[in-house]
Design a protein around this motif. Structure first.
Motif, PDB file in Angstrom:
ATOM      1  N   ARG A 167      -9.906   1.754  -3.502  1.00 55.04           N
ATOM      2  CA  ARG A 167      -8.943   2.131  -2.472  1.00 55.04           C
ATOM      3  C   ARG A 167      -8.125   3.303  -2.998  1.00 55.04           C
ATOM      4  NH1 ARG A 167      -6.139  -3.026  -1.204  1.00 55.04           N
ATOM      5  NH2 ARG A 167      -4.652  -2.347  -2.761  1.00 55.04           N
ATOM      6  N   ILE A 168      -7.460   4.005  -2.086  1.00 52.03           N
ATOM      7  CA  ILE A 168      -6.806   5.252  -2.506  1.00 52.03           C
ATOM      8  C   ILE A 168      -5.711   4.986  -3.538  1.00 52.03           C
ATOM      9  CG2 ILE A 168      -5.277   5.216  -0.480  1.00 52.03           C
ATOM     10  CD1 ILE A 168      -6.711   8.405  -1.964  1.00 52.03           C
ATOM     11  N   ASP A 169      -4.950   3.894  -3.363  1.00 53.48           N
ATOM     12  CA  ASP A 169      -3.893   3.642  -4.354  1.00 53.48           C
ATOM     13  C   ASP A 169      -4.487   3.206  -5.685  1.00 53.48           C
ATOM     14  OD1 ASP A 169      -4.739   1.356  -3.094  1.00 53.48           O
ATOM     15  OD2 ASP A 169      -2.940   0.238  -3.620  1.00 53.48           O
ATOM     16  N   GLN A 170      -5.610   2.479  -5.618  1.00 50.82           N
ATOM     17  CA  GLN A 170      -6.273   2.083  -6.866  1.00 50.82           C
ATOM     18  C   GLN A 170      -6.885   3.289  -7.560  1.00 50.82           C
ATOM     19  OE1 GLN A 170      -8.932  -0.676  -5.182  1.00 50.82           O
ATOM     20  NE2 GLN A 170      -7.393  -2.273  -4.972  1.00 50.82           N
ATOM     21  N   GLU A 216      -1.447   6.883   4.886  1.00 49.46           N
ATOM     22  CA  GLU A 216      -2.491   5.887   4.655  1.00 49.46           C
ATOM     23  C   GLU A 216      -2.021   4.478   4.983  1.00 49.46           C
ATOM     24  OE1 GLU A 216      -5.628   5.721   3.341  1.00 49.46           O
ATOM     25  OE2 GLU A 216      -6.050   7.823   2.956  1.00 49.46           O
ATOM     26  N   GLU A 242     -10.454  -6.280  -6.794  1.00 39.72           N
ATOM     27  CA  GLU A 242      -9.213  -5.545  -6.560  1.00 39.72           C
ATOM     28  C   GLU A 242      -9.062  -5.159  -5.098  1.00 39.72           C
ATOM     29  OE1 GLU A 242      -6.585  -4.512  -8.555  1.00 39.72           O
ATOM     30  OE2 GLU A 242      -7.391  -6.078  -9.836  1.00 39.72           O
ATOM     31  N   ARG A 243     -10.193  -4.825  -4.475  1.00 46.58           N
ATOM     32  CA  ARG A 243     -10.118  -4.439  -3.070  1.00 46.58           C
ATOM     33  C   ARG A 243      -9.750  -5.618  -2.175  1.00 46.58           C
ATOM     34  NH1 ARG A 243     -12.337  -0.023  -0.587  1.00 46.58           N
ATOM     35  NH2 ARG A 243     -11.351  -0.918   1.224  1.00 46.58           N
ATOM     36  N   MET A 276      -2.998  -0.807   4.120  1.00 44.78           N
ATOM     37  CA  MET A 276      -3.542   0.544   4.176  1.00 44.78           C
ATOM     38  C   MET A 276      -4.718   0.563   5.145  1.00 44.78           C
ATOM     39  SD  MET A 276      -3.354   1.610   0.244  1.00 44.78           S
ATOM     40  CE  MET A 276      -2.544   3.146   0.480  1.00 44.78           C
ATOM     41  N   ALA A 336      -7.678   1.507   4.723  1.00 43.32           N
ATOM     42  CA  ALA A 336      -8.892   0.946   4.126  1.00 43.32           C
ATOM     43  C   ALA A 336      -8.849  -0.576   4.145  1.00 43.32           C
ATOM     44  CB  ALA A 336      -9.057   1.443   2.700  1.00 43.32           C
ATOM     45  N   ASP A 337      -7.643  -1.146   4.096  1.00 42.73           N
ATOM     46  CA  ASP A 337      -7.530  -2.601   4.079  1.00 42.73           C
ATOM     47  C   ASP A 337      -7.821  -3.219   5.438  1.00 42.73           C
ATOM     48  OD1 ASP A 337      -6.905  -2.748   1.462  1.00 42.73           O
ATOM     49  OD2 ASP A 337      -4.741  -2.690   1.774  1.00 42.73           O
TER      50      ASP A 337
END
Lengths: 169, 395, 372, 205
Positions: free
Chosen positions: B322-325, C33, C199-200, C352, C354-355
């Motif tokens: 993900r972008i923050d990761q 984001e 993590e995702r 976010m 992506a989430d």
């Protein structure tokens, strides 16, 4: 707790609001006054012996002379269920929303509004959910006639088979 | 290069034209030949190889219709894209929209100038070669950002901004990971760095000391991030941003973006090979310069193509971050570790200015152990699977 | 100092978006984001199946139930079959129930495989998806042999199942299960325990137990929040009381309890439990007829009932009203995805972009099941 | 866990899990692909690999059709149209129309179940693409044909016997399931729903 005892408990509490207790098989149900649905609902949820914490299903049925809204309640802690019904007139059916008691009522009430035209007073977001915003009428009502076209798109497909036998249909 | 131009001028092929003009023509023709004949076909073939490799990882067959084993698929795709209509959205910024793909291709084309294919095959052995390489590849960000902005599409914009953030951030660990090698060799020239290594693995900088080993890995991952490759393909994240910055592109312009992406794989591989894997170094088996150059060319390409293959393999394995990761990976992990590497290498060099050959052997042995463990795991999974299970007997 | 003017961005995600699992639309209000809110807009796949039920009769409605949720059509088949049987008080033969259990559990495997596979694809890893689909294809081969179709099975009938297990099918099924278990471990090694993947998924879309009950989440979504509840175990129907299996629940091993990773892992563990059930069912299946005698002109007595089936997407409620004629008066399906969609607007706040994709995939919503 | 330990644990986890994942994918380089290319890379036609119960495009063997209209009534989507006429004197049933709208058909198999002779059945054919909707209607009757009358004993007509055998095999498969593999006793009473109803209906016609 058995369904009959649940209903008895509700009747003890809201005697005059309970219109009918049916021991219909396989699912007995209780019919209550639409005006008191919110009160009864919050009692059923908060009462420690009933503890019906989940509104498992909410659906509407058009009986041609009336519209019924059916609530299937369930308790995860006590493992019992109850069926609650309200009967509404067909013209302008209105009942209070249960959205504030069970959050899951939000979408299910939108669906009932969309398909049967029951208006839920106090609902935060009563819009059509499945049908287009400008769809005429309420499809699950028994007297609903499907329009032959929608924005110039035909909704009927002519059967390409020509029936030779004139006796049938 | 200069000799070639001098020879042509002396031969009088171009009559009385000024020398600079001749030089320009020669350079343009040569680069056209190099890019049209080597770089672009390479990108195309990589696209086919990638699809085949990916297909095998996924128990599929992959493209196998056009040409032998589908080898000409990339040509068919290219022709298809060229023939397609070049759609430019009405509300887009037309000029920027058109320029953007060329900038991306430019960033892909420029690094080839310092590509050290062999001891003599190099267009320009600049004394700042590696610095030039890392800086021109970063031009990509301009093109991608431009594409994202000019498309006038929110998905493209997010993709472009992501790309900018990503490429700019990962420049830092990438740059820092080059330092250990530069510290050890004292040169920035590509050929100089390669000449400082030997042909045997224990003489590669990868195994020179623990810090360079880590640095090589960080550089590889950072380079993948700069090249928008999985697991860092956020700018074009298919499942989130449709196609990111390339959403509105079609036809040839779309192809340019992806040609650059696939071509960049070679450049990523070349950087790592040059810095850590001994470049074109090959044992002196012949005194004939031509033979040696050919052998060196093969060595270099094999190493680079192996790295290209690894990047495809990684793409087939890992999910996207993900972008923050992505940002925390860069700033919390890669940058500090790169600094540690740099300092560690500096100390190492201070203790053993001529390098420590024992360390090289030990590191190489450790590498072999890792590979053996890896192969064992592979065999374990292979044994456990019963892929021959088919329910349709004829299939 | 003057402040820079900022504005929220309204993104239209769908109906044609790569990762909205069918035709779904989200109106996303985003600040860069980070999402302020994602408002789901459903109904693109509405086929008025409940209205069709009123027109086609009890037997004729069975193929339509396949279309309610085409990813696990066995459960919708079974739901309608059970509702009709309860209305008319029909007893399904034992072997019929076993056939139903075997077919539905295989279908649960297929459905969960699709779910965990698309989860990987939405996160950006394409390989797990094709691996999951590969296994799903084998299950489809088996089911095809059983009932002649790969997607819209129409295997069950009111009063049992249409066809007995074909000869040699049991051996094939057992061979498949032997093959499947190592593949599942391999799948876990490939993606489930991957650090990037964890993590995702961890700490995304956390649903507390109270919230899950309040929003009427069901199935793996409910269990992911730590509530040990499975209709098969707690209100046993069919022959599930004869099987020995566990109900996996989320434990919050990788993040807070009730996050996307918990829901995902519940599905992975349910795959193992289903394999366990299938082995027992294939071993214990008794001899006998598979279909009770039901008249073709099926007219249950007037009345109404509600039944609950543990489908792959959780407790599926079928509410059927009969008026004594050959056509149901009203049928209502309450599906797991419909309830799950209701919670997305609330969960999406502060996630976010992506989430959002992760969230949709972890709730395992299937567009046709929402819209019906 | 301290922050430092967590930091290094994260790195360790990432590296080891990626290592495992890469091993899994590497093992796939050495496995055969599972997909096959459609349709020309397998030795037989795809249709021939399909199981017996496969529900493909419908076909009707008019030679053994009794004209009982069970399929027409069973079809939930009304895609089958049959016209039968009974001669009042000769008592012979004539089928003058048997049309199936393949576009509408949803391959549910409900029509082939009640068929007493297996005349209407699913084939393993599934490639039905065509250029017009009109051509997608299967018209099985060109000239009016006499309906088949089931006989008490085995079929004697040499032309019809093999067709009937095939049809009855189909009926048996669907009505009773395959041969029971673990000593299962197949109850004849559990035949297709209300099989008797159909015979009555046929008799009325």
């Amino acid at each position: 707790m058995e369904a009959a005892r649940i209903y008895q408990r509700i009747k003890d509490r809201f005697g005059e609001h309970v219109l009918e207790i049916s021991d219909h098989q396989p699912d007995p149900f209780i019919v209550i006054d639409p005006a008191s649905i919110e009160e009864v609902g919050s009692f059923m949820r908060s009462d420690p012996e009933l503890a019906l914490d989940c509104l498992s299903n909410e659906s509407g049925v058009d009986y041609k002379d009336r519209i019924e809204v059916v609530y299937h309640l369930f308790s995860y802690s006590k493992r019992h269920g109850a069926v609650l019904k309200v009967k509404l007139p067909r013209e302008n059916p209105t009942v209070a929303t249960l959205e504030n008691i069970w959050k899951s009522a939000n979408w299910m009430e939108r669906e009932i509004f969309d398909l049967l035209g029951v208006i839920f007073e106090g609902h935060s977001d009563l819009r059509r959910i499945l049908m287009p915003e400008d769809w005429p009428g309420f499809p699950l009502r028994k007297d609903f006639v499907e329009p032959t076209e929608y924005h110039g798109i035909s909704t009927v497909r002519e059967s390409p088979i020509i029936r030779l036998d004139p006796k049938k249909k | 290069m200069q000799e070639l131009i001098n020879n042509i001028v002396a031969a009088g092929t171009f009559g009385k034209m000024p020398e600079t003009l001749v030089a320009a023509i020669v350079i343009i023709v040569l680069s056209a030949v190099v890019f049209l004949g080597i770089a672009f076909p390479f990108a195309g073939i990589v696209s086919w190889v990638e699809r085949r490799v990916w297909a095998r990882i996924q128990s599929r067959v992959g493209p196998n219709r056009v040409g032998p084993n589908g080898f000409l698929q990339w040509l068919a795709d290219g022709v298809k894209h060229v023939c397609k209509e070049d759609v430019i959205p009405t509300d887009s910024d037309h000029q920027l929209f058109k320029i953007a793909p060329y900038l991306v291709v430019l960033a892909f084309v420029l690094p080839w100038a310092v590509m050290p294919f062999s001891s003599s095959l190099i267009l320009a052995d600049m004394n700042v070669g590696i610095l030039y390489m890392t800086s021109v590849t970063a031009i990509t960000v301009v093109g991608v950002l431009m594409a994202g902005w000019a498309s006038n599409d929110k998905w493209s914009l997010i993709g472009g901004i992501r790309s900018a953030a990503q490429i700019v951030s990962y420049e830092i660990p990438a740059g820092l990971s080059i330092f250990p090698v530069v510290l050890m060799t004292g040169t920035l020239s590509m050929q100089g760095i390669i000449r400082a290594q030997g042909w045997a693995p224990q003489h590669w900088f990868l195994f020179a000391n623990p810090f360079t080993f880590v640095a090589a890995n960080i550089l590889y991952v950072s380079a993948l991030a700069e090249g928008n490759r999985t697991p860092f393909d956020l700018p074009e994240a298919e499942s989130e941003l449709v196609a990111g910055f390339a959403t509105e592109y079609s036809g040839m312009r779309y192809l340019f973006f992806f040609m650059a992406e696939w071509g960049n794989l070679f450049i990523i591989g070349a950087i790592i090979t040059t810095l850590f894997l001994g470049g074109w170094q090959f044992p002196q088996v012949s005194n004939n310069a031509v033979v040696m150059n050919i052998l060196q060319l093969i060595t270099f390409n094999v190493k680079v193509l192996f790295l290209v293959f690894v990047s495809m393999w990684i793409r087939g394995t890992l999910p996207r971050v993900r972008i923050d990761q992505l940002m925390s990976l860069c700033w919390k992990y890669f940058v500090p570790i790169s600094f540690v590497n740099m300092i560690g290498t500096a100390i190492w060099v201070a203790i053993w200015p001529e390098g420590n050959s024992v360390a090289g052997y030990i590191m190489f042995a450790l590498g072999i152990v890792l590979a053996v463990i890896f192969i064992q795991r592979v065999m374990y999974y292979l044994r456990r699977s019963r892929m021959e299970l088919y329910f349709r007997p004829t299939i | 100092m003057s402040t820079l003017r900022t504005e929220e961005m309204t993104l239209n995600m769908g109906p044609q978006h790569p990762s909205t699992h069918g035709v779904l639309r989200f109106i996303v209000r985003a600040d860069g984001e980070v999402m302020r809110e994602a408002i789901p807009d459903v109904g693109y796949l509405h086929r008025s199946i409940e209205k069709i039920a009123e027109k086609v009769g009890y037997h004729g409605f069975m193929p339509y139930t396949d279309r309610v949720d085409y990813v696990c059509a066995m459960f919708t088949n079974q739901g309608w079959g059970m509702a009709s049987e309860k209305l008319a008080n029909i007893q399904v033969p034992k072997r019929g129930e076993y056939c139903r259990a075997i077919a539905t559990e295989f279908n649960r495997l297929a459905s969960h495989l699709l779910s965990v596979g698309t989860m990987g694809m939405d996160i950006g890893a394409m390989t797990p998806f094709t691996h999951a689909i590969r296994e799903r294809e084998m299950i489809n081969d088996l089911i095809e042999e059983l009932c002649g179709a790969r997607l819209t099975f129409n295997y069950m009938r009111i009063g049992g199942v249409a066809w007995d297990l074909p000869p040699g099918w049991r051996e094939k099924a057992l061979a498949y299960l032997d093959h499947f278990e190592p593949i599942l471990d391999e799948y876990n090694a490939l993606i489930s325990y991957n650090k990037i993947y964890i993590e995702r998924l961890a700490n995304v879309g956390i649903i507390s137990a109270d919230e899950a009950v309040n929003y009427n989440l069901v199935g793996p979504n409910l269990r992911g929040s730590g509530i040990k509840w499975d209709i098969r175990k707690d209100l046993p129907y069919s022959v599930y009381s004869e099987f020995d299996f566990d109900v996996p629940v989320g434990k919050g091993e990788w993040g807070k309890l009730g996050d996307a990773m918990d829901r995902y892992m519940v599905r992975i563990r349910e795959l193992k439990e289903s394999v366990k059930i299938l082995r027992q069912a294939l071993k214990q299946i008794p001899a006998g007829p598979v279909l009770a005698k039901v008249p073709r002109n099926f007219k249950p007595p007037a009345g109404e009932c509600q039944i609950r089936v543990e489908s792959a997407r959780g407790d599926m409620g079928w509410y059927a009203v009969s008026d004594g004629t050959g056509y149901p008066w009203r049928v209502h399906v309450r599906t797991g995805s419909f309830a799950a969609m209701g919670i997305i607007q609330k969960l999406s706040q502060g996630l976010m972009i992506a989430d959002l994709v992760t969230l949709i995939a972890s709730l395992d919503v299937i567009a046709p099941e929402i819209d019906r | 866990m301290g922050a430092v330990a967590e930091y290094f644990d994260n790195i360790k986890n990432t590296v080891t899990t990626i290592f495992e994942g890469m091993a899994v994918t590497a093992s796939h380089f050495m496995r055969k692909p599972y997909t096959v290319q459609y349709p020309d890379r397998i030795p037989v036609r795809v249709q021939d690999t399909l199981p017996y119960r496969y529900r493909g495009i419908l076909n009707v063997d008019l030679e053994i059709c009794t004209g009982c209209l069970a399929c027409e009534r069973a079809c939930p989507i009304d895609c089958i149209v049959i016209a039968c006429e009974k001669d009042q004197k000769t008592k012979i049933l004539t089928i003058s129309q048997f049309d199936i709208d393949i576009i509408k058909c949803m391959y549910c198999g409900l029509c082939s179940e009640p068929c007493p002779t297996g005349a209407i059945h699913h084939t393993s054919e599934f490639e039905g693409a065509d250029f017009s909707t009109e051509s997608m209607i299967r018209r099985f009757v060109t000239d009016p044909i006499d309906a088949y009358k089931p006989k008490k004993g085995p079929e004697t007509d040499e032309r019809i016997a093999p067709i009937l055998n095939r049809g009855m095999r189909y009926v048996n498969e669907f009505a009773q399931g395959g041969e029971a593999w673990n000593g299962g006793v197949v109850d004849d009473g559990a035949a297709a729903p209300g099989a008797d109803d159909e015979e009555e209906a046929a008799a009325k016609q």
